[in-house]
Design a protein around this motif. Structure first.
Motif, short mmCIF file in Angstrom:
data_model
loop_
_atom_site.label_atom_id
_atom_site.label_comp_id
_atom_site.label_asym_id
_atom_site.label_seq_id
_atom_site.Cartn_x
_atom_site.Cartn_y
_atom_site.Cartn_z
N SER A 109 0.83 -1.21 0.00
CA SER A 109 0.00 0.00 0.00
C SER A 109 0.86 1.26 0.00
CB SER A 109 -0.93 0.00 1.22
OG SER A 109 -1.87 -1.06 1.14
N PHE A 110 1.90 1.28 0.82
CA PHE A 110 2.81 2.43 0.83
C PHE A 110 3.49 2.59 -0.53
CE2 PHE A 110 2.43 2.32 5.45
CZ PHE A 110 2.56 3.66 5.79
N GLU A 111 3.97 1.49 -1.07
CA GLU A 111 4.67 1.55 -2.34
C GLU A 111 3.75 2.03 -3.46
OE1 GLU A 111 7.80 -1.46 -4.14
OE2 GLU A 111 5.75 -2.26 -4.37
N TRP A 112 2.55 1.43 -3.54
CA TRP A 112 1.65 1.77 -4.64
C TRP A 112 1.16 3.21 -4.52
CZ3 TRP A 112 -3.19 3.43 -5.96
CH2 TRP A 112 -3.58 3.20 -7.29
N MET A 113 0.79 3.63 -3.31
CA MET A 113 0.32 5.01 -3.15
C MET A 113 1.41 6.02 -3.45
SD MET A 113 -2.74 5.90 -2.54
CE MET A 113 -4.29 5.04 -2.39
N GLY A 114 2.65 5.69 -3.07
CA GLY A 114 3.75 6.60 -3.39
C GLY A 114 3.92 6.77 -4.88
N GLU A 115 3.73 5.70 -5.63
CA GLU A 115 3.84 5.79 -7.09
C GLU A 115 2.63 6.51 -7.69
OE1 GLU A 115 4.17 1.72 -8.16
OE2 GLU A 115 6.29 1.56 -7.62
N GLU A 116 1.44 6.20 -7.18
CA GLU A 116 0.22 6.80 -7.73
C GLU A 116 0.15 8.30 -7.43
OE1 GLU A 116 -3.38 6.39 -9.97
OE2 GLU A 116 -1.52 5.24 -9.75
N GLY A 117 0.78 8.73 -6.34
CA GLY A 117 0.79 10.16 -6.01
C GLY A 117 1.41 11.01 -7.10
N ARG A 118 2.29 10.44 -7.92
CA ARG A 118 2.89 11.18 -9.03
C ARG A 118 1.94 11.34 -10.21
NH1 ARG A 118 8.50 7.95 -10.06
NH2 ARG A 118 8.61 6.85 -8.08
N ILE A 155 -2.62 -2.95 8.15
CA ILE A 155 -3.03 -2.55 6.81
C ILE A 155 -4.10 -1.46 6.85
CG2 ILE A 155 -4.69 -4.46 6.67
CD1 ILE A 155 -2.80 -2.77 3.76
N LEU A 156 -5.06 -1.53 7.77
CA LEU A 156 -6.14 -0.55 7.77
C LEU A 156 -5.66 0.80 8.28
CD1 LEU A 156 -9.17 -2.75 8.87
CD2 LEU A 156 -8.45 -2.08 6.57
N GLY A 157 -4.74 0.80 9.24
CA GLY A 157 -4.13 2.06 9.65
C GLY A 157 -3.08 2.52 8.67
N GLY A 158 -2.28 1.56 8.17
CA GLY A 158 -1.19 1.91 7.26
C GLY A 158 -1.66 2.51 5.96
N ARG A 159 -2.76 1.99 5.40
CA ARG A 159 -3.19 2.57 4.12
C ARG A 159 -3.80 3.96 4.29
NH1 ARG A 159 -7.81 -1.81 2.39
NH2 ARG A 159 -9.54 -1.09 3.66
N GLU A 449 -4.29 -1.45 -5.77
CA GLU A 449 -4.62 -0.73 -7.01
C GLU A 449 -6.11 -0.65 -7.29
OE1 GLU A 449 -3.25 -4.96 -8.09
OE2 GLU A 449 -2.63 -3.34 -6.74
N LEU A 450 -6.94 -1.34 -6.50
CA LEU A 450 -8.38 -1.29 -6.69
C LEU A 450 -9.06 -0.50 -5.58
CD1 LEU A 450 -9.39 -4.92 -7.80
CD2 LEU A 450 -9.09 -2.88 -9.22
N PRO A 451 -10.13 0.25 -5.90
CA PRO A 451 -10.86 0.97 -4.86
C PRO A 451 -11.60 -0.01 -3.97
CG PRO A 451 -12.03 1.12 -6.94
CD PRO A 451 -10.72 0.47 -7.24
N TYR A 452 -11.65 0.31 -2.68
CA TYR A 452 -12.29 -0.57 -1.70
C TYR A 452 -13.32 0.20 -0.90
CZ TYR A 452 -12.83 -3.90 2.12
OH TYR A 452 -13.35 -4.79 3.03
N PHE A 460 -19.68 4.68 2.48
CA PHE A 460 -19.55 5.37 1.20
C PHE A 460 -18.16 5.96 1.08
CE2 PHE A 460 -22.02 8.11 4.09
CZ PHE A 460 -21.11 9.14 4.30
N GLY A 461 -17.81 6.31 -0.15
CA GLY A 461 -16.45 6.71 -0.43
C GLY A 461 -15.60 5.47 -0.63
N ARG A 462 -14.37 5.67 -1.05
CA ARG A 462 -13.47 4.56 -1.32
C ARG A 462 -12.09 4.82 -0.74
NH1 ARG A 462 -17.62 2.73 -1.89
NH2 ARG A 462 -18.51 1.48 -3.60
N GLU A 463 -11.45 3.71 -0.33
CA GLU A 463 -10.05 3.74 0.04
C GLU A 463 -9.26 2.99 -1.02
OE1 GLU A 463 -9.44 4.35 4.63
OE2 GLU A 463 -10.04 2.29 4.22
N MET A 464 -7.99 3.33 -1.14
CA MET A 464 -7.08 2.70 -2.08
C MET A 464 -7.52 2.93 -3.53
SD MET A 464 -4.90 2.02 0.08
CE MET A 464 -3.65 1.44 -1.07
N GLY A 465 -6.70 2.45 -4.46
CA GLY A 465 -6.94 2.77 -5.85
C GLY A 465 -6.80 4.27 -6.09
N SER A 466 -6.85 4.67 -7.35
CA SER A 466 -6.78 6.10 -7.65
C SER A 466 -7.99 6.83 -7.09
CB SER A 466 -6.69 6.31 -9.17
OG SER A 466 -7.79 5.71 -9.82
N GLU A 467 -9.13 6.13 -6.98
CA GLU A 467 -10.34 6.75 -6.42
C GLU A 467 -10.14 7.12 -4.95
OE1 GLU A 467 -11.46 4.14 -9.86
OE2 GLU A 467 -10.19 3.92 -8.08
N GLY A 468 -9.50 6.21 -4.19
CA GLY A 468 -9.25 6.51 -2.79
C GLY A 468 -8.26 7.63 -2.59
#
Length: 482
Positions: A109-118, A155-159, A449-452, A460-468
């Motif tokens: 989650s840290f790795e993917w979010m760091g990349e997606e932030g760009r 994972i739930l706090g980390g993401r 990489e998928l919204p959850y 409502f709302g989403r965590e993770m993925g580009s949507e989160g």
């Protein structure tokens, strides 16, 4: 092995001093493993102020450099998997192999979010004026108040941390008091990887006091909560009154539709593993199994046998498949749900009580045997309320439309699953099932990489993925004339 517990405010670790303390216990044995300081009102205010003070500093760092920090955090998490897994198992109870998988998912989650932030791109919109340009830009929303639960604390706090940091936001996180050590360890790793003081703040204590005070604070611009539906509903009201954005990931009661043509062996092996992972204390774990009547008897018999063979015990011990529940309240709930289901006509196929074979050293632990109940009546509480424990409910069906209707007959809509070899049946279920997440012929559901998130009473709302990630930004329309 277990870290010294403390609050983290503006880069300062604060131990008990004159504050009240909460005893943290190993749920497998009941033994105390640490004392957790309780945040005062002054601590809460300081944390919000620290997050606000650090916001322009962290926001001013480029997305590329923020991503590099998050990548370093992911690397350290992977390198220290054994140590972190032991902390997680000691305070939460899950077997070490499940704890290691959770640490790996947290690193991802840290790795993917760091990349997606760009890749948070705006838009250039063709202008209707010759001497102007029109833009849509995304800007970090500001300090985030986040609340994470005890069932998957890493994972739930980390993401929540990862998404906020990738977006350029700061965060005040209140993890669950039952399992605080793993977030203390993760926060210290974040500090060691270059996260500035005040960007991450940790508070523990009285949940209602912390949540209400943070929502009232003008510095806080967004809330993110993972937990029960009643608490989420309350926080949503507070956030609405304060006109603050909120993301809610709430309870679940996931159905499984097992068609006549399903790969029975695959469904059995994956189903038992998914149902009893983390002792069923999983918001997206399968609970209601709707099985075609032609394979119902065989599926129930074989599922029960596999469940009966699971080894229950201290998650730190080798060979244990399922650890304890988090506390005695969950054991009482399992007993009440089981007795109610049986009173309504349900049949216990296995389990239904605390395991009798546990060693004397574990008698103070909070254990419940993997339990399978068939044919519980429609009025059974466990068919309507999220059990959040190792209870699997088996119900037969004859018609697919009937199964879909019964699967949707819950107030929850977080996750749903189906097993079939028919593309027609798969499409029919996928289009009609009421859930935020749906998996076919698998129970995999939460890659970064998928919204959850869920529908209906699952939030409502989403965590993770580009949507989160985008939920941590506010959108600005710009018209620039020359």
């Amino acid at each position: 092995m277990y870290p010294e517990l403390g609050l983290l405010i503006d880069g300062e670790w604060i131990s008990g001093l004159e504050r009240d303390a909460i005893v943290v216990r190993n749920p497998a044995t009941g033994a105390p493993i640490g004392e957790l300081p309780v945040a005062t009102v002054q601590d809460i205010d300081r944390a919000a102020e620290a997050a606000q003070k650090a916001f322009p500093v962290w926001r001013g760092i480029t997305a590329l450099d923020r991503g590099r920090v998050l990548a370093r955090i992911a690397t350290i998490l992977r390198e220290r998997t054994a140590e972190l897994s032991a902390i997680l198992t000691l305070e939460q109870g899950k077997p070490l192999r499940e704890a290691a998988a959770e640490i790996a998912a947290t690193a991802d989650s840290f790795e993917w979010m760091g990349e997606e932030g760009r890749r948070v791109y705006g838009r250039v919109v063709p202008s209707r004026f010759a001497d102007a340009e029109q833009l849509v830009v995304h800007e970090p929303i500001g300090p985030v108040a986040a609340f994470s639960p005890w069932n998957f604390p890493a994972i739930l706090g980390g993401r929540k941390i990862a998404a906020a940091l990738a977006a350029g936001c700061t965060i005040v996180l209140k993890p669950a008091e039952e399992a605080p050590g793993i977030l203390v360890a993760i926060a210290k790793i974040c500090e060691s990887c270059g996260v500035p003081a005040g960007v991450i703040n940790l508070l523990f204590g009285v949940p209602a006091r912390i949540s209400q005070r943070l929502i009232e604070r003008p510095e806080i611009r967004k809330l993110s909560f993972t937990g029960s539906t009643p608490v989420g509903r309350h926080l949503s009201g507070l956030a609405g009154a304060a006109l603050k954005r909120i993301t809610l990931e709430l309870g679940g009661h996931a159905p499984v539709i097992l068609c006549e043509d399903a790969d029975l062996e695959r469904a059995l092996q994956l189903g038992v593993a998914a149902k009893f992972r983390n002792a069923g204390q999983v918001c997206n774990c399968p609970t209601r199994f709707y099985v075609h009547e032609k394979v119902f008897g065989e599926f129930c018999e074989r599922f029960s046998q596999l469940a009966r063979n699971l080894v229950v015990g201290d998650g730190l011990e080798e060979g244990v498949h399922m650890g304890p529940l988090i506390h005695e309240r969950r054991v009482r709930a399992m007993r009440e749900y089981t007795e109610d289901a049986v009173a309504g006509g349900g049949e216990i196929l296995c389990g239904g009580d605390a395991p009798s074979e546990l060693a004397a050293s574990l008698q103070d632990g909070t254990f419940w045997a993997p339990t399978v109940i068939a044919l519980a009546g429609n009025e059974a509480r466990v068919l309507r309320e999220e059990p959040f424990g190792p209870l699997a409910l088996m119900q037969p069906f004859s018609d697919l439309d009937e199964a879909i209707g019964r699967a949707n007959g819950s107030d929850y809509g977080l996750a749903a699953y189906a097993f079939t070899q028919s593309l027609k049946s798969a499409r029919r279920i996928q289009e009609r099932i009421e859930a935020g997440c749906f998996s076919l012929n698998t129970f995999a559901i939460t890659p970064p990489e998928l919204p959850y998130g869920g529908v209906k009473q699952s939030g409502f709302g989403r965590e993770m993925g580009s949507e989160g990630l985008l939920e941590h930004f506010q959108t600005k329309a710009v018209i620039r004339a020359v």
